[in-house]
Design a protein around this motif. Sequence first.
Motif, PDB file in Angstrom:
ATOM      1  N   ALA A 160      -8.644  -7.347  -0.216  1.00 41.02           N
ATOM      2  CA  ALA A 160      -7.188  -7.529  -0.200  1.00 41.02           C
ATOM      3  C   ALA A 160      -6.520  -6.451   0.639  1.00 41.02           C
ATOM      4  O   ALA A 160      -6.877  -5.276   0.579  1.00 41.02           O
ATOM      5  CB  ALA A 160      -6.652  -7.505  -1.622  1.00 41.02           C
ATOM      6  N   LYS A 161      -5.546  -6.880   1.428  1.00 43.71           N
ATOM      7  CA  LYS A 161      -4.831  -5.978   2.315  1.00 43.71           C
ATOM      8  C   LYS A 161      -3.384  -6.416   2.401  1.00 43.71           C
ATOM      9  O   LYS A 161      -3.111  -7.593   2.544  1.00 43.71           O
ATOM     10  CB  LYS A 161      -5.437  -6.081   3.720  1.00 43.71           C
ATOM     11  CG  LYS A 161      -5.834  -4.775   4.307  1.00 43.71           C
ATOM     12  CD  LYS A 161      -6.561  -5.018   5.579  1.00 43.71           C
ATOM     13  CE  LYS A 161      -5.953  -4.118   6.620  1.00 43.71           C
ATOM     14  NZ  LYS A 161      -6.635  -4.196   7.893  1.00 43.71           N
ATOM     15  N   GLY A 162      -2.452  -5.460   2.327  1.00 44.52           N
ATOM     16  CA  GLY A 162      -1.051  -5.824   2.499  1.00 44.52           C
ATOM     17  C   GLY A 162      -0.094  -4.808   1.917  1.00 44.52           C
ATOM     18  O   GLY A 162      -0.489  -3.920   1.152  1.00 44.52           O
ATOM     19  N   LYS A 163       1.156  -4.935   2.322  1.00 43.57           N
ATOM     20  CA  LYS A 163       2.225  -4.045   1.858  1.00 43.57           C
ATOM     21  C   LYS A 163       3.034  -4.792   0.793  1.00 43.57           C
ATOM     22  O   LYS A 163       3.508  -5.905   1.050  1.00 43.57           O
ATOM     23  CB  LYS A 163       3.106  -3.634   3.031  1.00 43.57           C
ATOM     24  CG  LYS A 163       2.345  -2.833   4.101  1.00 43.57           C
ATOM     25  CD  LYS A 163       3.253  -2.458   5.246  1.00 43.57           C
ATOM     26  CE  LYS A 163       2.480  -1.752   6.365  1.00 43.57           C
ATOM     27  NZ  LYS A 163       1.958  -0.443   5.956  1.00 43.57           N
ATOM     28  N   VAL A 164       3.191  -4.153  -0.372  1.00 47.43           N
ATOM     29  CA  VAL A 164       3.772  -4.819  -1.541  1.00 47.43           C
ATOM     30  C   VAL A 164       5.070  -4.140  -1.958  1.00 47.43           C
ATOM     31  O   VAL A 164       5.141  -2.907  -2.037  1.00 47.43           O
ATOM     32  CB  VAL A 164       2.777  -4.811  -2.720  1.00 47.43           C
ATOM     33  CG1 VAL A 164       3.428  -5.362  -3.987  1.00 47.43           C
ATOM     34  CG2 VAL A 164       1.525  -5.612  -2.363  1.00 47.43           C
ATOM     35  N   VAL A 165       6.088  -4.975  -2.229  1.00 47.26           N
ATOM     36  CA  VAL A 165       7.346  -4.512  -2.825  1.00 47.26           C
ATOM     37  C   VAL A 165       7.372  -4.982  -4.275  1.00 47.26           C
ATOM     38  O   VAL A 165       7.241  -6.184  -4.541  1.00 47.26           O
ATOM     39  CB  VAL A 165       8.565  -5.065  -2.071  1.00 47.26           C
ATOM     40  CG1 VAL A 165       9.842  -4.905  -2.902  1.00 47.26           C
ATOM     41  CG2 VAL A 165       8.733  -4.368  -0.730  1.00 47.26           C
ATOM     42  N   GLU A 166       7.522  -4.049  -5.200  1.00 51.02           N
ATOM     43  CA  GLU A 166       7.648  -4.385  -6.621  1.00 51.02           C
ATOM     44  C   GLU A 166       9.085  -4.108  -7.055  1.00 51.02           C
ATOM     45  O   GLU A 166       9.603  -3.017  -6.829  1.00 51.02           O
ATOM     46  CB  GLU A 166       6.685  -3.550  -7.461  1.00 51.02           C
ATOM     47  CG  GLU A 166       6.797  -3.831  -8.961  1.00 51.02           C
ATOM     48  CD  GLU A 166       5.825  -3.006  -9.792  1.00 51.02           C
ATOM     49  OE1 GLU A 166       5.770  -3.224 -11.018  1.00 51.02           O
ATOM     50  OE2 GLU A 166       5.125  -2.143  -9.218  1.00 51.02           O
ATOM     51  N   LYS A 189      -6.958  -1.271  -7.564  1.00 49.31           N
ATOM     52  CA  LYS A 189      -8.389  -1.247  -7.210  1.00 49.31           C
ATOM     53  C   LYS A 189      -8.609  -1.534  -5.732  1.00 49.31           C
ATOM     54  O   LYS A 189      -9.722  -1.340  -5.230  1.00 49.31           O
ATOM     55  CB  LYS A 189      -9.155  -2.288  -8.042  1.00 49.31           C
ATOM     56  CG  LYS A 189      -9.179  -2.009  -9.540  1.00 49.31           C
ATOM     57  CD  LYS A 189      -9.873  -3.146 -10.269  1.00 49.31           C
ATOM     58  CE  LYS A 189      -9.858  -2.939 -11.780  1.00 49.31           C
ATOM     59  NZ  LYS A 189     -10.455  -4.093 -12.499  1.00 49.31           N
ATOM     60  N   GLU A 190      -7.584  -2.022  -5.072  1.00 49.65           N
ATOM     61  CA  GLU A 190      -7.714  -2.450  -3.682  1.00 49.65           C
ATOM     62  C   GLU A 190      -7.165  -1.381  -2.743  1.00 49.65           C
ATOM     63  O   GLU A 190      -5.954  -1.150  -2.676  1.00 49.65           O
ATOM     64  CB  GLU A 190      -6.975  -3.776  -3.468  1.00 49.65           C
ATOM     65  CG  GLU A 190      -7.405  -4.890  -4.404  1.00 49.65           C
ATOM     66  CD  GLU A 190      -8.869  -5.287  -4.211  1.00 49.65           C
ATOM     67  OE1 GLU A 190      -9.362  -5.229  -3.066  1.00 49.65           O
ATOM     68  OE2 GLU A 190      -9.510  -5.656  -5.216  1.00 49.65           O
ATOM     69  N   ALA A 191      -8.054  -0.749  -1.998  1.00 48.34           N
ATOM     70  CA  ALA A 191      -7.646   0.330  -1.085  1.00 48.34           C
ATOM     71  C   ALA A 191      -6.725  -0.175   0.015  1.00 48.34           C
ATOM     72  O   ALA A 191      -5.924   0.596   0.569  1.00 48.34           O
ATOM     73  CB  ALA A 191      -8.891   0.971  -0.464  1.00 48.34           C
TER      74      ALA A 191
END
Length: 323
Positions: A160-166, A189-191
């Motif tokens: 998994a790869k990506g930029k996340v907005v919470e 867990k996903e670098a």
Amino acid sequence: MKRRDFIRVSVLAAGAPLAIYLPQGFSPVRAQAKWKVGFSQVTTIEPWRVQFNKDIEAEAKKHPEVELIITDGEDKTEKQVADVENLIRQEINALLISPKESAGLTGVVEQAIDAKIPVIVLDRNVETDRYAQFIGGDNVVIGRAAGEHAVKLLGGPGAAKGKVVEIWGGLGTQPAHDRHNGFHEFTDKEAGIENLLDQQSADWKQAAAYDIMATALRNHEKIDLVYGHNDPMAYGAYLAAKDAGREKDIKFLGIDALPNEGVTWVHNGELSATFLYPTPGAEGLRQAIKLLNGEKIEKKIILATMTVTKENADQIMKDNGLL
């Protein structure tokens, strides 16, 4: 003057018949209810809360032995505290409460318990275990489901790869922290996953989430996924991205899965998924009645969740007459 029709009712008074004339169609008030149950709702504006009230009101109609009193905290801790204090003065037989804040409502909940009023806490907990029962969804489990789905959308475990907005709900509420913690059990867990914001709260509101997302879009050229702690916030973020012309590049996840909101937005392709958080209203009243009738009730009831994607959103909408 408007003409009214009257009916004649004969009763006995001091051993002699007495005629009382009442308006046509008048029906006497029903006998006094056996139980008086107070429900302190935090707000009646948010759609999930509106459904919450509809559910408990529908259940109350099935129980003529119960008088249900609903108060509206107007999304203010101090107002909700005052509401509960007023319910205590009314000598209710049981209190149902869905707190705005865990800490802010603990004191008045304990006041009710000290007054020998059994308390059932709904949705958001308080900082005491003296209540009779808690009913709600498991927000950690729901957060885990959202985190697992986010990892899947961003490439799968280990890739998994990506930029996340919470976008958080209220920082003072346990559900927001639980939804955050469950989500991060998977995403951390996903670098390759990068979190762009730090505890940005929209207090469960769509408009506030729009503003947070609009700022994030200005500050970050690439955003791959948005996780809103409820559907209105996820949708507010979607609208901000749409206004910026970037909605097609971003996946949006929310929580609640109301048929006419989150499920509809998934059906429309605006959200990628939503996660069911059922309202505890009807079950709360059923449990209060059991308690008042002398039956034993469990300390905690956890309501089931489910993941709603495009594959099952259509069927849910059909089942609710929306398609």
